[in-house]
Structure formats: structure tokens, C-alpha cells
Design a protein around this motif. Structure first.
Motif, mmCIF file in Angstrom:
data_model
loop_
_atom_site.group_PDB
_atom_site.id
_atom_site.type_symbol
_atom_site.label_atom_id
_atom_site.label_comp_id
_atom_site.label_asym_id
_atom_site.label_seq_id
_atom_site.Cartn_x
_atom_site.Cartn_y
_atom_site.Cartn_z
ATOM 1 N N ASN A 160 0.922 -1.271 -0.062
ATOM 2 C CA ASN A 160 0.298 0.163 0.110
ATOM 3 C C ASN A 160 0.891 1.207 0.088
ATOM 4 N N SER A 161 1.862 1.172 -0.610
ATOM 5 C CA SER A 161 2.821 2.484 -0.868
ATOM 6 C C SER A 161 3.232 2.561 -2.328
ATOM 7 N N VAL A 162 3.575 3.823 -2.675
ATOM 8 C CA VAL A 162 3.997 4.139 -3.804
ATOM 9 C C VAL A 162 5.205 4.938 -4.033
ATOM 10 N N ALA A 172 -4.246 11.964 -6.221
ATOM 11 C CA ALA A 172 -4.791 10.676 -6.505
ATOM 12 C C ALA A 172 -4.573 9.564 -5.788
ATOM 13 N N ILE A 173 -3.275 9.514 -5.696
ATOM 14 C CA ILE A 173 -2.892 8.363 -4.890
ATOM 15 C C ILE A 173 -3.056 8.503 -3.198
ATOM 16 N N ASP A 174 -2.962 9.604 -2.847
ATOM 17 C CA ASP A 174 -3.579 9.921 -1.497
ATOM 18 C C ASP A 174 -5.056 9.687 -1.295
ATOM 19 N N ALA A 175 -5.758 10.051 -2.258
ATOM 20 C CA ALA A 175 -7.162 9.563 -2.451
ATOM 21 C C ALA A 175 -7.595 8.223 -2.388
ATOM 22 N N VAL A 192 2.145 17.067 -1.298
ATOM 23 C CA VAL A 192 1.775 16.670 -0.028
ATOM 24 C C VAL A 192 0.600 17.466 0.201
ATOM 25 N N GLU A 193 1.036 18.753 0.520
ATOM 26 C CA GLU A 193 0.085 19.923 0.773
ATOM 27 C C GLU A 193 -1.096 19.839 -0.091
ATOM 28 N N ALA A 194 -0.878 19.844 -1.164
ATOM 29 C CA ALA A 194 -1.708 19.792 -2.353
ATOM 30 C C ALA A 194 -2.854 18.899 -2.012
ATOM 31 N N ALA A 195 -2.539 17.368 -1.928
ATOM 32 C CA ALA A 195 -3.269 16.327 -1.512
ATOM 33 C C ALA A 195 -4.078 16.771 -0.026
ATOM 34 N N ARG A 196 -3.314 17.324 0.789
ATOM 35 C CA ARG A 196 -4.201 17.563 2.108
ATOM 36 C C ARG A 196 -5.263 18.545 1.729
ATOM 37 N N GLU A 197 -5.041 19.417 0.892
ATOM 38 C CA GLU A 197 -6.066 20.650 0.592
ATOM 39 C C GLU A 197 -7.256 19.923 0.179
ATOM 40 N N ASP A 236 -4.632 8.951 7.603
ATOM 41 C CA ASP A 236 -3.482 8.194 7.850
ATOM 42 C C ASP A 236 -2.326 7.591 7.140
ATOM 43 N N ASN A 237 -2.481 8.321 5.895
ATOM 44 C CA ASN A 237 -1.619 7.590 4.897
ATOM 45 C C ASN A 237 0.031 7.598 5.053
#
Length: 590
Positions: free
Chosen positions: A318-320, A366-369, A391-396, A402-403
Motif C-alpha cells: 500500500n505504498s507508492v 490521486a494516490i492519496d485519495a 503533499v500539501e495539495a493532496a491535504r487541501e 493516515d496515509n
């Protein structure tokens, strides 16, 4: 008759430093008792003199006195540690075991001390393996050759009749002979690929050293890695790593296979199913820089296949892995400041980023989602900035989760970016062994970076001071996988026995506890296994290492003297130093 622990009851009795578990109000007897040693649990400031009881593969008790004695039954096996130190098993958060194991079985140049030794080793390997169509291997160090760029003619002199292709120590470049260039169809007219380049002779002919993306131009011609070789490589690597106290790792490059190449994820699954995989593994799936965001569906499918078939405590996917930039030695690490030339003058080169920052924000989101972790290779300070921006963009977009994204290497980091890790919950993945003066650093890196760059190198102490979560790994086979060696450098900022000054200011040094915790509970956290591993406390899995010396009693300059004598996983001793090395005694309880 001993009662076996099958499922840990959360109820603990604590008496001073002594703790034990109850199940249905009945004391569970230990199957194994490690005694007469020091125990570093990870929850205390330093080790304590204590015993550690194990039952059912888990830690039953850590403590002293009557409470520990009460856990001992007639069948308890007692291990006399003779003053040695028990620590949680080391967990390597950035490593390449299958690739390393394969290279161990091929032309292995790790440890050669000169260009002449390297060429002699290559010639000997070719002579011993006359039926191999290509001579393949890795491990040569750039500082053995002028400018870090050996020539094809040097290889032609020892192997004129077959292609030779040997990756360097950091695996961001390779050395090829004339036959290999011819087999791959690479000539003076072949342009440098995106994200890579050839060293060239005056007329444009490739000179012998290739960097980054240029390495891939040989793939169509080289023999595929067969499944059997990959499986043997995994087992060879595992044997070496168990001897270094490593009980878990994150394999930082598990690609979707191309052509007839072995599928390393399948190798891991098969080894787990066969009982050959002893360690706990997170397989970090490779993000192909040419495949676009559509590859995410295949990556998720492979993750789900593993999850359906294998216990996640043993293996998950589960990691990229996202390779943001290259390395400083060949001027491909992405920097905010331009590189200098051999005369100390500014060039126009700021390194290579393999992704447009806007594109990276999109696919990281997309990976974070998808609920997956992103493991960035981010070595230069511009790469670090852009990875944190992603990472900041994914958080926004996705909100908190908990990724547990993490950035590896971090050779140069701007002060304003060291402060961003903690708020973004991005972990700093440290390859501490590199944080010292050595030939490759002093001849191929520092002279070509902006003035004062040494002060910004591997800013571990600054990251810790700003609250970044620290995890640790080796990047083996780029450098040794030995955690003790890395711990020594993290604390001292110089290699064992070196008379060079420490690298950078004293403020970048870590304490022994900080780096030991990073290599144990920090890496357990990044692999989502902290509830079961990473510290030594009742109820957790008995994954641990035994060191022959108490690290906390050594002068800091002598930390490297410690070595592993035993490694335990799930309550089973999976490595024991050979008998000639004065092992602790194991005997049945009387």
C-alpha cells in the motif's frame, strides 16, 4: 504445562519496571526468557537491566524480580544474555533487497578499492562465467574514477567479446563497454533522453558512463531477470539482513514488470506463502514516470491482490514510490541554486526533476485519495520543496488521513522547508550513513554546490527540532544496510575511524535515542505496524535484536563497535552469530 498466549489481553499488571500479561486471570508461562541483560524498550530514556519473557510469538513481560520469575515454567527456555543489549528489531524504511540480492549473485563490485581492482574483478567474473551472454552487476564507486565517469575502453580491455553493463553504487548511472552500446543500438547520433544523459567523446560517441534515464535505453537489449534469480536474490538478501538485526523493511522499488522480467511483488507473495519470507515487508510500488496517472488502477489492483492473499503483518503493498530527482554526484539532484563548474563558476544546471510540479500534485492527490502512502525520493532542495507542495495539495483536496507520506534522502533542505514536515505530517526518511565527509562527497559533490551547502547537508537535527517524525533506512545496496554503522554516523557526523571533521554544524547531530528510535519505532510507524512492533512491551510481537555491547554505555565515537549476535522475529531466533563468536547460552529452565 505452559499456557500459550494466543491473543493478548490488554490488562497489564505493573510493578515498578516489571510487567506481565494475564489471560482469564491465569498467568501465562513464558516459552523463552531472555535474562541477565539490558533491555531498551523504546519507551524509556535508556536501557534498564531486565529480563524479557516471550510466549506465543509475543512479548509476555519485561521486567525484573518476582514478577518475571512467576512467568517461568518447567518448559521455559532460558537465554543468558551475559550483559548484552536487547533492542526492538531494526526496520529499514528505504531499501532494495531483491535488486541487491540479485547483484550479490552477479558481478558484485561492492567494496572494491580502486579502478584496477574493479577491472580485475570484472575480468575474473567474466572468465568464471563464460556462458553468460551479458556481464551484469553493480557496486562500483564513482570516486574511483576521474570525474566519476569510467570509460568503455577500460571494460573493452578486460571483456572485449560480450556486452558489459554495470550500475554504479548509487544506481543512478552505469558503466558500459563498446559491445553493450552496440547491442543497444546507441551511437553518437543517439540523443540524450529526457531525464538522462550520456558522457561523450569529442565526436559525440558515448564514452562509457550513462546517467539516470539513459540507463533505461539498454533495457530492450539486456537479458531479462528470471523469476528463479529474483527469488534466490530475495533469500540471499534476507540472510544478510537478518544478520544485521533487521526484522522488517520497506522495499522502495517494486515495479510492475515489463517483458519477461520477474515480478518482484509475486516473488514476495510466493516467498510469504512458502514460509521463506521471514521478515515483515512493505512493498513500495514504483510510479513509472512515463505511464501517467492511468497506472494507478493497476497499482491499486496489485495492492488489493496482496491484501486478499497475505497477512498484512507479513506483507503489504500500500505504498507508492515517486522518484522526484536524481543525485548530486552527477548533477541531477534538483536544486534551487545552480551547480558550479570545475572552476567554481555558475552553470545553468539546476538538476533534473522527473515530473512537472503541477503534474506531481495531481497524481499525488490521486494516490492519496486511493488511501495509499507516497514514498518520495527527494534529494535536492528543489525536489524537497516540490514533494512537500504535492503533499500539501493532496491535504487541501482530500483532507487529513493516515496515509503517512515520507520523503527519503533529504541531502539538502531549505530552512523554510524543514518547518513544513510536521504540519503536513510528512515523515523524514533518513539515510544517516551518508551524513559525513567521504571521498564521493568531498570530490564529486560539495565542490559543485553553492557556497555554504555543507551547512545545509542532511539537516537531521533541524528536522527533529522542528517536530518532523524521523524514520530511517539504508538504501542498500547503495551503501551498507548495517543499522549500527548508520547510527554511528547520525550521532557523530563522521564515519568510524575518520579524522575528517564532522559534516556540518553540531546542531545537525542526532542523539543516540533519536536515531535508534527512528530505526525501530519510527520505521514501524511509517509501515503502519507500530501497534504490533517497534517497541518492546507486553502484547507486541517479539521482534528484536541482541547487540553484544550496550550502546548507551559506549563513548559516542565507539558506537560502531557494537554488532548483532541474535535476531528474533515473532518469538523465533532467526539469526544467531556463529559459535566461534562467543554466543549467549540457551538452556531449559531447571
Amino acid at each position: 504445562m505452559s499456557t500459550l498466549l494466543t491473543k493478548c489481553d490488554p490488562r497489564h499488571i505493573v510493578t515498578g519496571r516489571a510487567r506481565y500479561l494475564l489471560r482469564k486471570d491465569t498467568l501465562v508461562h513464558a516459552e523463552i526468557l531472555l535474562e541477565n541483560g539490558w533491555v531498551y524498550s523504546g519507551n524509556d530514556a535508556a536501557p534498564v537491566q531486565a529480563s524479557l519473557a516471550i510466549a506465543g510469538g509475543r512479548i509476555l513481560a519485561v521486567g525484573t524480580g518476582d514478577v518475571i520469575d512467576a512467568t517461568v515454567g518447567a518448559g521455559t527456555q532460558r537465554v543468558d544474555l551475559r550483559g548484552q543489549l536487547v533492542v526492538p528489531g531494526f526496520q529499514d524504511a528505504h531499501i532494495h533487497p531483491i535488486f541487491a540480492g540479485i547483484e550479490m549473485l552477479q558481478c558484485d563490485l561492492t567494496g572494491v578499492g580502486s579502478a584496477e581492482e574493479a577491472l580485475a574483478a570484472i575480468g575474473a567474473y567474466a572468465e568464471e562465467n563464460p556462458d553468460e551472454p551479458w556481464i551484469l552487476g553493480a557496486g562500483w564507486s564513482m570516486d574511483l574514477f576521474p570525474g566519476g565517469t569510467p570509460l568503455r575502453q577500460q571494460l573493452d580491455a578486460v571483456v572485449p567479446d560480450r556486452p558489459v553493463f554495470l550500475q554504479n553504487r548509487d544506481h543512478h548511472g552505469a558503466w558500459a563497454n563498446t559491445a553493450a552500446f552496440e547491442a543497444a543500438g546507441i551511437t553518437a547520433k543517439t540523443p540524450d533522453p529526457d531525464g538522462g544523459r550520456f558522457e561523450r567523446e569529442a565526436d559525440g560517441t558515448p564514452a562509457g558512463t550513462v546517467h539516470e534515464g539513459a540507463v533505461d535505453l539498454f533495457n530492450h537489449a539486456k537479458p531479462a531477470v528470471p523469476y528463479e534469480l529474483a527469488y534466490r536474490g530475495l533469500l540471499a538478501a534476507q540472510e544478510l539482513l537478518l544478520a544485521q538485526g533487521i526484522t522488517a523493511w520497506q522495499d522502495a522499488w517494486v515495479p510492475i514488470p515489463e517483458g519477461e522480467h520477474a515480478d518482484n511483488l509475486q516473488v514476495y507473495m510466493d516467498a510469504a506463502a512458502a514460509g521463506d519470507l521471514r521478515v515483515r515487508v512493505t512493498a513500495c510500488q514504483w510510479w513509472d514516470r512515463t505511464a501517467g496517472i492511468s497506472q494507478l488502477e493497476a497499482i491499486k489492483s496489485r495492492r488489493d491482490t496482496v491484501a486478499a492473499a497475505i497477512d498484512p503483518l507479513q506483507l503489504d503493498a500500500n505504498s507508492v514510490k515517486v522518484m522526484v530527482d536524481g543525485v548530486a554526484e552527477n548533477y541531477t539532484a534538483a536544486m534551487h541554486h545552480v551547480y558550479l563548474d570545475h572552476h567554481g563558476q555558475h552553470t545553468e544546471n539546476r538538476g533534473i526533476e522527473f515530473f512537472d510540479p503541477a503534474e506531481m500534485k495531481e497524481f499525488v492527490t490521486a494516490i492519496d485519495a486511493a488511501g495509499m502512502q507516497v514514498h518520495f525520493h527527494a534529494l535536492g532542495d528543489r525536489a524537497v520543496t516540490d514533494a512537500l507542495d504535492a503533499v500539501e495539495a493532496a491535504r487541501e483536496v482530500n483532507g487529513p488521513n493516515d496515509n503517512r507520506h515520507h520523503l527519503a534522502h533529504l541531502q539538502v533542505v531549505r530552512p523554510e522547508d524543514t518547518r513544513r514536515f510536521a504540519p503536513l505530517e510528512a515523515a523524514a526518511n533518513l539515510q544517516a550513513l551518508w551524513a559525513c565527509h567521504e571521498d564521493q562527497m568531498d570530490t564529486l559533490t560539495l565542490p559543485f554546490l553553492e557556497p555554504g551547502a555543507e551547512q545545509r547537508h542532511y539537516p537531521f537535527g533541524e528536522l527533529a527540532a522542528h517536530g518532523a517524525r524521523l524514520v530511517a533506512g539504508s538504501d542498500w545496496p547503495v551503501s551498507t544496510a548495517d543499522p549500527v554503522a548508520a547510527i554511528h554516523v547520525a550521532v557523530n557526523r563522521r564515519s568510524p575511524g575518520s579524522d575528517a571533521p564532522p559534516l556540518g554544524p553540531e546542531s545537525q547531530q542526532l542523539t543516540l535515542k533519536q536515531i535508534l528510535d527512528a530505526y525501530t519505532q519510527g520505521s514501524a510507524w511509517i509501515n503502519h505496524r507500530e501497534a504490533q512492533t517497534g517497541t518492546l512491551e507486553p502484547g507486541k510481537l517479539a521482534d528484536l535484536a541482541v547487540l553484544d555491547i550496550n550502546l548507551f554505555e559506549l563513548p559516542l565515537e565507539d558506537l560502531h563497535r557494537a554488532s548483532v549476535t541474535q535476531t528474533w522475529i515473532g518469538g523465533e531466533c532467526v539469526y544467531q552469530r556463529p559459535a566461534t563468536a562467543a554466543l549467549p547460552e540457551t538452556e531449559a529452565a531447571q
